[in-house]
Design a protein around this motif. Structure first.
Motif, PDB file in Angstrom:
ATOM      1  N   HIS A 207       0.846  -1.190   0.000  1.00 27.32           N
ATOM      2  CA  HIS A 207       0.000   0.000   0.000  1.00 27.32           C
ATOM      3  C   HIS A 207       0.881   1.239   0.000  1.00 27.32           C
ATOM      4  N   CYS A 208       0.837   1.997  -1.091  1.00 28.68           N
ATOM      5  CA  CYS A 208       1.550   3.269  -1.156  1.00 28.68           C
ATOM      6  C   CYS A 208       0.738   4.302  -0.383  1.00 28.68           C
ATOM      7  N   LEU A 209       1.316   4.855   0.671  1.00 28.05           N
ATOM      8  CA  LEU A 209       0.562   5.707   1.592  1.00 28.05           C
ATOM      9  C   LEU A 209       0.457   7.142   1.088  1.00 28.05           C
ATOM     10  N   ASP A 210      -0.680   7.741   1.360  1.00 28.64           N
ATOM     11  CA  ASP A 210      -0.891   9.162   1.125  1.00 28.64           C
ATOM     12  C   ASP A 210       0.095   9.943   2.011  1.00 28.64           C
ATOM     13  N   PRO A 211       0.759  10.960   1.468  1.00 23.83           N
ATOM     14  CA  PRO A 211       1.674  11.754   2.305  1.00 23.83           C
ATOM     15  C   PRO A 211       1.018  12.331   3.547  1.00 23.83           C
ATOM     16  N   ASP A 212      -0.328  12.542   3.496  1.00 25.41           N
ATOM     17  CA  ASP A 212      -1.040  13.112   4.635  1.00 25.41           C
ATOM     18  C   ASP A 212      -1.592  12.060   5.592  1.00 25.41           C
ATOM     19  N   ALA A 213      -1.264  10.786   5.377  1.00 29.18           N
ATOM     20  CA  ALA A 213      -1.752   9.731   6.272  1.00 29.18           C
ATOM     21  C   ALA A 213      -1.092   9.873   7.644  1.00 29.18           C
ATOM     22  N   TYR A 214      -1.891   9.756   8.701  1.00 33.52           N
ATOM     23  CA  TYR A 214      -1.363   9.805  10.073  1.00 33.52           C
ATOM     24  C   TYR A 214      -0.825   8.418  10.425  1.00 33.52           C
TER      25      TYR A 214
END
Length: 622
Positions: free
Chosen positions: A595-602
C-alpha cells in the motif's frame, strides 16, 4: 461494426428518451454517429462481432457468484478465500449474496433435483429470503449478519438530502461532502420511488448544473487505484461487485449485465487488438507499461499540438487521410519509422476515436454497459449516480481502467482549453459518448442509440468527477484488510494441526511471530529485524545511504514527515538510481499486500490498523 439499424431518428431526442435534451443540444451527438457510420462503411468488414448467449437466471447468478470470488458456494469446497470474503461482508452486502445464492439454488433444484447447500448453512440466518427497504444508520457488525433477536435502528431522511441532477437557473453551485467510511449501500436510508425517475427526467447541459463534491481525507489519507498491490485490487473488484449489487438492491433497481461470448481479436497490430494483447506486446519493448504505446502516442500528439485547435474531437478529419494513416501506422509504428509530423490534429483525433471504437470489447466492458445506462435512467440523484459509477470503475480490469484513466485525463485537458478550442464539457461528452457506448456487436442497434443523452451524461460525469473515481473507497480497503486477516488466521489454525510445525513453534517460542513475507517485501540483516517497542516503527529505505531508521510515532506524525526526515538525513548520500524519482512510504505485509501511503496519512493510525507491516521508502509505481 455498427448495425445497419443504428440510424438516429431525429424526433427521438425530444419525445422518446427517458433522459432527454432538446434536439439542437444533441446535434453534435448525431453528427458523430453519422461520421462513425460512414467511416465504418469505408473500412473492411471483420468477423469480430460480440456474440451474446441466452442464459437462464440461475446461470447468471452462478456467473455472478464466480465473478465475486465465491465459487466455493457453487462447488461446495471449503476455500479459504471464499470464507474470508464472506466473513467481511456488511449486512446489505450479505443480503445481496444471499439473494443471488437463493436464486441459483432454486434454479438448480428445479433442473437437477440435486441436494445443494442451504443458504442458512452459509449465513446462519432463519430467514432465507430477506428484503430490505432501508438500512440501519448505526454501525453494523463486521461480518454483516444480524443476530437473532436484534432489531435494527431506522432513521428516515428527506430525499432532498441528496443533490438533484440539475440546479435551478441562477442558483449558486452547491458543495457536498462525500464519505468513504461507510459502504454506499449501508448509507441509503430511504428507498426512492422508481416511478418518479422515469418521467420527464431532463439534463441541463450547463457545467454549473453539476454539483461540486469534495472528499475529505480520513486519518488514513486517500488511496488511488495504483497504490494497492494487484492481489488486493483483485479483492477490491470482488467487493465492488458485491457492493454495487447491494447498492442497486437497496435502491430497488435491477443490476443488468450482458453475458457475452469470449471473442478472439487480432493477435498483432494496433487497431482491433484486445488491450491485454496490446500491452503484452508493448511490454516487450517497454517493461511495466500500463497504457498501449499507440494510445499514448496519439494522446501525446494531441496534447502537444491539438488542445487549442477549434472543434478538436468534433470536427472530423479527412476520411481518406485517416484511412491511409491507419494503414501506415499498422505497418510502421513498431519500426519507429512513422512520421508523426504529417498527422494533422483532426486526423489524430479521428485515429484516437477509431482506436476506442475498434477495440474487440468496449473500454467499459460489454458485461456492465447496461449497468452504466441504468445508473442514469433509474437513479435521479447525482450523488447516487456518482457512487454507482465509482463502483463500476472499481470493477474494470486493470488494462481497461488504466487506459480509461489516460483518456479521461486527456479529455479534462481539452475542456480546460475551452476558451480556444470552443469545446465545453457537454460538447466533449456528446462527441465521445457514441465512441464509447456504441460498439461492435448485435446490440449496437437503435434501442441502444435511444440512450443518446444518457450516455453523454455518463461521459460528463466521468470527466467532471474523475479525480474522485480513481480513489479507492476506504470502506473497501478496510474489508480487504479483514479478508487478509481472516485468511492469515485460517492458515494459522491449519498449521497448528501439523506436528512438525508445532515442534518448530516450540523451539521458537521466544521469537516474534510474523506472517509470511509477501512479494515486494525487503530482506534486511538480523540486527535490523529485532523487536521494536510499541509506537515505534523501523523504516527501510534501500535506495538511500542510510537504509534504516527507527521512528517514534505520535498522533500528529504523517507519512510526509517521515519522508522529509529521510530526505534530510540522506540529502548528500542518496544513490544515483533514486535521484529524480518521487519517493513514497509503503506499507508492506501484515493485513495488506502493499500500500503506497498518502503523504497526509497519520502514521500512528495506520500502524495501529496494521502493526505487523513493514515500512519501506521507495519510488511510487507509475
Amino acid at each position: 461494426m455498427l448495425s445497419n439499424e443504428s440510424t438516429p431518428p431525429p424526433a427521438f431526442s425530444r419525445s422518446n428518451s427517458q433522459a432527454s435534451m432538446d434536439s439542437t443540444s444533441m446535434e453534435d451527438f448525431w453528427c458523430e454517429v453519422e461520421s462513425i457510420k460512414e467511416s465504418s462503411e469505408d473500412g473492411p468488414e471483420e468477423a469480430t462481432l460480440l456474440e451474446f448467449k441466452p442464459a437462464d437466471e440461475g446461470e447468471l447468478e452462478a456467473e455472478w457468484l464466480q465473478d465475486v470470488g465465491l465459487s466455493t458456494l457453487i462447488s461446495g469446497a471449503e476455500e479459504e478465500d471464499g470464507q474470508a470474503l464472506l466473513s467481511t461482508l456488511t449486512r446489505t452486502q450479505a443480503a445481496a449474496v444471499q439473494k443471488r445464492y437463493n436464486t441459483y439454488t432454486q434454479t438448480l433444484r428445479k433442473k437437477n433435483k440435486h441436494t445443494v447447500r442451504d443458504v442458512r448453512d452459509i449465513f446462519g440466518t432463519n430467514d432465507s429470503s430477506p428484503t430490505f427497504e432501508t438500512v440501519p444508520v448505526s454501525p453494523v457488525p463486521s461480518n454483516g449478519i444480524q443476530l437473532p433477536g436484534q432489531k435494527p435502528v431506522w432513521k428516515s431522511v428527506s430525499s432532498n438530502s441528496c443533490l438533484d441532477c440539475g440546479l435551478d437557473k441562477g442558483s449558486p453551485s452547491v458543495t457536498e461532502e462525500l464519505s468513504y467510511e461507510v459502504s454506499f449501500s449501508e448509507s441509503i436510508t430511504v428507498l426512492p420511488k422508481t416511478q418518479e425517475w422515469t418521467k420527464n427526467q431532463r439534463f441541463r447541459k450547463e457545467d454549473s448544473a453539476l454539483p461540486k463534491f469534495i472528499v475529505r481525507k480520513s486519518r488514513f489519507g486517500l488511496t488511488e487505484v495504483g497504490d494497492l498491490s494487484p492481489e488486493d485490487m483483485k479483492k477490491i473488484r470482488y467487493l465492488s461487485l458485491i457492493e454495487l449489487t447491494a447498492f442497486y438492491d437497496a435502491l430497488g433497481v435491477e443490476l443488468k449485465r450482458n453475458r457475452a461470448e469470449r471473442v478472439r481479436g487480432r493477435e498483432n497490430g494496433l487497431f482491433g487488438v484486445p488491450l491485454t494483447v496490446l500491452l503484452e506486446n508493448d511490454q516487450k519493448k517497454v517493461p511495466g507499461i500500463k497504457v498501449p504505446l499507440i494510445f499514448q502516442k496519439l494522446l501525446l500528439k494531441l496534447e502537444e499540438t491539438g488542445l487549442e485547435t477549434e472543434g478538436i474531437l468534433r470536427v472530423p478529419g479527412s476520411a481518406s487521410r485517416v484511412k491511409n494513416l491507419h494503414q501506415e501506422l499498422e505497418a510502421k509504428f513498431y519500426e519507429d519509422t512513422f512520421d508523426w509530423d504529417q498527422v494533422r490534429n483532426n486526423d489524430a483525433a479521428g485515429l484516437l476515436k477509431m482506436f476506442i471504437r475498434e477495440l474487440p470489447s468496449p473500454l467499459f466492458t460489454v458485461e456492465y454497459l447496461p449497468a452504466f445506462i441504468t445508473l442514469v435512467e433509474k437513479i435521479s440523484k447525482i450523488k447516487l449516480q456518482l457512487q454507482a459509477l465509482h463502483l463500476l470503475i472499481m470493477l474494470l480490469p486493470e488494462a481497461n481502467r488504466d487506459t480509461a484513466k489516460a483518456f479521461l485525463q486527456f479529455l479534462k485537458k481539452v475542456v480546460a482549453n475551452e476558451g480556444k478550442n470552443k469545446m465545453n464539457l457537454w460538447n466533449v461528452s456528446m462527441i465521445v459518448a457514441p465512441n464509447l457506448f456504441i460498439y461492435k456487436g448485435k446490440r449496437a442497434n437503435q434501442q441502444e442509440m435511444q440512450a443518446a443523452a444518457t450516455t453523454a451524461h455518463i461521459v460528463r460525469l466521468l470527466i467532471r468527477y474523475q479525480d474522485i473515481l480513481w480513489t479507492v473507497p476506504s470502506f473497501l480497503i478496510s474489508q480487504v484488510r479483514k479478508m487478509n486477516e481472516a485468511a492469515i488466521n485460517n492458515s494459522k489454525r491449519q498449521l497448528m494441526f501439523d506436528k512438525g510445525v508445532r515442534k518448530l513453534l516450540r523451539r521458537k517460542t521466544m521469537e516474534r511471530e510474523r506472517p509470511e513475507r509477501p512479494e515486494g517485501a525487503v530482506t534486511f540483516p538480523p540486527y535490523l529485524q529485532s523487536d521494536i517497542p510499541e509506537g515505534v516503527i523501523r523504516v527501510y529505505a534501500p535506495l538511500h545511504s542510510k537504509v534504516s531508521m527507527a521512528i517514534q510515532l505520535n498522533s500528529q506524525t504523517k507519512a510526509k514527515d517521515i519522508l522529509a526526515r529521510f530526505h534530510c538525513e540522506n540529502s548528500h548520500g542518496s544513490s544515483q538510481n533514486m535521484r529524480g524519482q518521487i519517493q513514497s512510504l509503503h506499507e508492506v505485509g501484515g493485513n495488506i499486500g502493499q500500500h503506497c501511503l498518502d503523504p497526509d496519512a497519520y502514521m500512528l493510525d495506520v500502524y495501529r490498523a496494521n502493526p505487523q507491516a513493514e515500512w519501506v521508502i521507495k519510488p511510487k509505481a507509475s
